[in-house]
Design an enzyme around this catalytic site. Structure first.
Site, PDB file in Angstrom:
ATOM      1  N   ASP A   1       5.545 -15.459  15.690  1.00 26.02           N
ATOM      2  CA  ASP A   1       6.383 -16.209  15.994  1.00 26.02           C
ATOM      3  C   ASP A   1       6.034 -17.815  16.037  1.00 26.02           C
ATOM      4  O   ASP A   1       4.888 -18.098  16.221  1.00 26.02           O
ATOM      5  CB  ASP A   1       7.287 -16.033  17.243  1.00 26.02           C
ATOM      6  CG  ASP A   1       8.265 -14.774  17.141  1.00 26.02           C
ATOM      7  OD1 ASP A   1       8.375 -14.171  16.181  1.00 26.02           O
ATOM      8  OD2 ASP A   1       8.760 -14.479  18.251  1.00 26.02           O
TER       9      ASP A   1
ATOM     10  N   SER B   1       0.697  -1.215  -0.064  1.00 24.33           N
ATOM     11  CA  SER B   1      -0.033   0.070   0.078  1.00 24.33           C
ATOM     12  C   SER B   1       0.789   1.321   0.194  1.00 24.33           C
ATOM     13  O   SER B   1       2.125   1.149   0.377  1.00 24.33           O
ATOM     14  CB  SER B   1      -0.913  -0.140   1.187  1.00 24.33           C
ATOM     15  OG  SER B   1      -1.859  -1.165   1.483  1.00 24.33           O
TER      16      SER B   1
ATOM     17  N   ASP C   1       7.265  -7.504  12.604  1.00 22.55           N
ATOM     18  CA  ASP C   1       7.053  -8.993  13.138  1.00 22.55           C
ATOM     19  C   ASP C   1       6.192  -9.010  14.456  1.00 22.55           C
ATOM     20  O   ASP C   1       6.736  -8.818  15.312  1.00 22.55           O
ATOM     21  CB  ASP C   1       8.559  -9.594  12.991  1.00 22.55           C
ATOM     22  CG  ASP C   1       8.157 -11.192  13.129  1.00 22.55           C
ATOM     23  OD1 ASP C   1       7.072 -11.608  13.383  1.00 22.55           O
ATOM     24  OD2 ASP C   1       9.459 -11.781  12.919  1.00 22.55           O
TER      25      ASP C   1
END
Length: 845
Positions: free
Chosen positions: A364, A283, A361
């Site tokens: 996990d 985007s 992030d």
């Protein structure tokens, strides 16, 4: 008249009447779900009259006297236009598609049940503030007011066609939990899947760290971050230990352990793969302060790149309290998600905002040691601990009994190897005595307050309000961009970003001790943010928020390599006059490829014997790099690009690891082009020859020229990129039915389309799968904070979800031709052209 002629005329008359009857039945059947959009409707549950003006483009502008009626009317409007989409979405989020589609969707339901979106949504509802709860409750009442007295076939053509196939069901009342559940699905859509860490681990294991880093190079120093380091003087230095700093023994151990648990990474179930935003989408958003604009007002632009959908993901809406007050504090215009109240992107009377994926992030994969004597226990610091277990029953059409799964969860997350990744339920060590399982940690596995944040943003009046609202945007991984009527611009990256005891979350890590566990989240006061930066503009295009060495927390390694951000920044800086709306339109729809212009100079020095290939090279050397659908050079370059990738990398890689041609591949190629003798150039299939860079460039160009002639014809002047790069807007359910007649009703395309990978006007495609478009700028907005009536908006297909409706596909050509519609912010503008007025009156019941 002879008896034969009379008989013929009778037969023709009967046939004509039958044709009229069949046509009438067909028109009734396909249009019975079309809503009433003019006149008056009396409804129980309203407090006062509400007016809904639909402008020439079918955009609903709602006017009410109080909060409850305003959001009631939005729910009613969404249900009128998009109820099949809403029904499909809530069943997807709940893992209940198999009740309608049988065993075909069972894999999808099993997959999604592991995330517990319904349970998390119930917890999230309890956390809502009173004003947001008022809005979401009223929205649900509005949906139910529309669907309560209608048969399924009167709510969508999809219902009617499935009914012909024998599918029967009752429409359940809409609830606030349904809205929140779809909000969770959108959060999931913008996150990372459990298989991504496994894929990275497998690639590093197969290629080695050096070659992996060749394919996925570090972010380049000359590319812009969202925030300049000069704006981060108050922060310290990074003290994290990313993957690249693990020593060889540590890395080898983790990779061996990952392979012991699972041989490979799994894909999403096919239905999710078709309907979710594809990997590599992105985007753009940018805000330009009033100091740099012609009007003195700030300008904010946003174009999220999402999967290709029919109907559109977005529904444009304007919502206005007739008299704005504390009792009715709303006046906004923008893009809503059918099924969810309010808007996600847009503006109110004081501020505008946009979103892009932040790509940090927040997921996990942990490797858990399992008790050999009890598969429902796992190790924590030397002790066996019971897992949490949730029983899920999935009703399946045609089955007498439900499908039953057990969702197991550890302290680190949900057990992924039960269903979420392509792995055995249990792995084992080399001796086969110690079982392992994979767990998936994600911030969205618990109740979050993102919907509350969105409602607070809608009500915000200034930067302080906006910043306070964004703190509740706990999951969804978004960059939030801001501009206001006073000329200010700002940016913040909210969300729960894990702080890890060790590692960086890139590959699976042991979960049986505390060495890699999550110890908390980055404090919101440390979140990347900037207000009125010195350069006078902010660009976000999924590029890194900050330079890693200048920020004290680790955010991730998956951000875009920055080609789009660089191109947009260059275009803004190149505009030496004050910037106006037309300039921003040109930037937002720009098809210029920085990556192509970095490769093409290496073709200049090639010695080419074939005059036709030499002429093709010369065309590329003189080309602007614009990926327009009518460009012959764009067609040639992209065929060449695929050939260059194949000839450079694929002779040395397994098919699972073939580069996809996106931003990472472009930067990888940029680096290796600088070394004409690097090992990647040598084709290992030609044992007696050691190829160099120029050999591979010439081979790729020659092959591309030949392929272009075969595919597009002898006359290169007639070649068009759009003849290869086409888009098909496909219905999520019946659009891939395999029945051509049905698909033609719901789908539109294929259509030639401008754009490409890593250009501002990004249209995704994959070098391993041909040139067909897989993601698009699903909407575009340009908000003029100096005069909101000048603002421009468009999304990709149409407002209506009903295939035979005039507003089902009427925006496609405007969108495809890189044009815009006025937002019609004021009521005068909404009613200025052809429009419809629907009045909802309280029934008194």
């Amino acid at each position: 008249m002879s008896r034969g002629i009379k008989a013929l005329l009778i037969i023709l008359g009967v046939v004509g009447v039958l044709a009229l009857i069949i046509t009438g039945v067909w028109l009734w059947f396909t249009r019975q779900a079309h809503p009433k959009t003019e006149g008056e409707i009396r409804l129980a549950g309203l407090l006062e009259p509400v007016e809904i003006v639909r402008d020439v483009n079918g955009v609903a502008h709602i006017y009410a006297n109080n909060t409850e009626d305003l959001f009631f009317a939005e729910g009613y409007t969404h249900a009128q236009e998009r109820f099949w989409q809403m029904e499909f979405q809530r069943r997807t989020a709940a893992g209940r598609l198999s009740e309608l589609f049988g065993e075909t969707t069972l894999e999808t339901d099993r997959y999604l049940r592991h995330f517990g979106f319904r349970q998390s949504s119930e917890g999230a509802y309890a956390l809502l503030d009173a004003e947001t709860k008022k809005a979401i409750d009223a929205y649900a009442r509005g949906v139910n007011a529309y669907i309560a007295d209608r048969r399924p076939a009167q709510l969508g053509l999809e219902f009617a066609i499935l009914g012909l196939q024998g599918t029967e069901w009752e429409i359940e009342p809409w609830t606030p939990i349904d809205s929140l559940s779809w909000g969770y699905m959108m959060i999931f859509d913008q996150g990372g899947s459990p298989s991504e860490d496994m894929s990275i681990a497998n690639m590093i294991g197969a290629l080695g760290s050096e070659r992996f880093n060749d394919l996925f190079p570090a972010f380049r120093d000359n590319r812009p971050t969202i925030i300049e380091s000069s704006e981060l003087g108050y922060l310290g230095q990074s003290d994290t230990t990313p993957l690249s700093r693990l020593n060889d023994a540590e890395l080898s151990y983790l990779l061996d352990l990952s392979r012991a648990v699972a041989a490979g990474a799994g894909d999403l179930p096919p239905l999710l793969a078709q309907t979710m935003t594809p990997y590599g989408a992105g985007s753009n958003s940018y805000a330009i302060s009033g100091e740099r604009t012609a009007t003195g007002g700030a300008i904010l632009a946003n174009d999220p790149h999402m999967g290709v959908m029919m109907p559109a993901l977005w529904y444009q809406v304007g919502m206005h309290c007739r008299t704005k007050s504390d009792a009715c504090p709303y006046e906004f215009r923008g893009y809503s998600l059918p099924g969810v109240p309010g808007i996600l992107i847009g503006h109110n009377d004081r501020i505008a905002w946009g979103l892009t994926n932040a790509a940090f992030d927040a997921e996990d994969v942990f490797i858990e040691r399992i008790n050999p004597d009890n598969p429902n226990q796992y190790e924590v610091n030397g002790e066996w601990v019971d897992m949490e277990i949730r029983r899920e029953e999935i009703a399946v059409q045609g089955w007498d009994k439900p499908d039953v799964i057990f969702v197991r969860q550890t302290r680190n997350g949900v057990v992924a190897s039960d269903s979420l990744v392509n792995a055995s339920r249990f792995g084992a060590d080399d001796e086969g005595t110690q079982p392992y399982a994979l767990t998936y940690a994600w911030t969205g596995l618990e109740p979050v307050q993102t919907v509350r944040a969105v409602q607070l943003i809608i009500r915000s009046q200034n930067w302080d309000d906006f910043l306070a609202a964004a703190e509740f945007f706990e999951a969804g991984k978004q960059n939030l961009l801001y501009a206001d009527v006073d000329g200010n611009i700002g940016y913040v990256m909210p969300g729960k970003v894990p702080v890890r005891a060790g590692g960086d979350g890139t590959i699976p890590v042991p979960g049986w001790n505390d060495e890699f566990i999550w110890t908390g989240f980055i404090p919101y006061e440390d979140a990347p943010r900037v207000f009125n930066p010195a350069q006078g503009f902010i660009v976000t295009a999924n590029n890194p928020q900050v330079r890693a060495e200048d920020y004290p927390h680790f955010l991730g390694l998956s951000q875009d390599r920055g080609q789009r951000a660089q191109r947009i920044t260059e275009l803004i800086l190149a505009d030496t006059d004050l910037i106006n709306l037309q300039d921003v339109q040109a930037i937002q729809t720009d098809n210029g490829s920085i990556s192509a212009l970095e490769v093409i100079p290496y073709l200049r020095q090639l010695t080419i014997d074939d005059p036709a290939v030499a002429a093709a090279r010369d065309r590329l050397v003189g080309w602007s790099g614009q990926m327009h659908r009518d460009s012959a050079e764009a067609a040639l370059y992209n065929i060449f690009w695929v050939r260059l990738i194949n000839n450079t990398y694929n002779d040395e890689l397994l098919p699972d690891y073939y580069p996809d041609g996106k931003d990472n591949t472009a930067d990888s190629m940029y680096h290796i082009l600088q070394d004409p003798q690097i090992g990647w150039w040598d084709d290992v299939r030609t044992a007696d020859i050691t190829e160099t860079r120029d050999d591979i460039l010439l081979r790729s160009l020659t092959e591309a020229h030949a392929e272009g002639i075969t595919t597009l014809g002898e006359d290169m002047d007639a070649w068009k990129w759009g003849d290869l790069h086409t888009i098909t807007f496909r219905n999520a359910t019946l659009g891939s039915s395999g029945i051509g007649f049905i698909e033609n009703i719901f789908n539109r395309g294929p259509l030639p389309t401008s754009g490409s990978e890593s250009v501002p006007q990004k249209t995704c495609w994959n070098a391993n799968n041909g040139f067909a478009v897989t993601c698009i700028p699903a909407m575009r907005q340009i908000i003029d904070l100096g005069n909101l009536d000048n603002s421009l908006m468009i999304h990709s297909v149409g407002q209506s979800g009903h295939p035979m409706h005039p507003h089902y596909d009427d925006l496609i050509e405007t969108w495809r031709n890189l044009q815009y519609n006025p937002s019609n912010w004021s009521r005068e503008a909404a009613e200025g052209g052809e429009h419809e007025l629907l009045v909802l009156e309280p029934s008194g019941g």
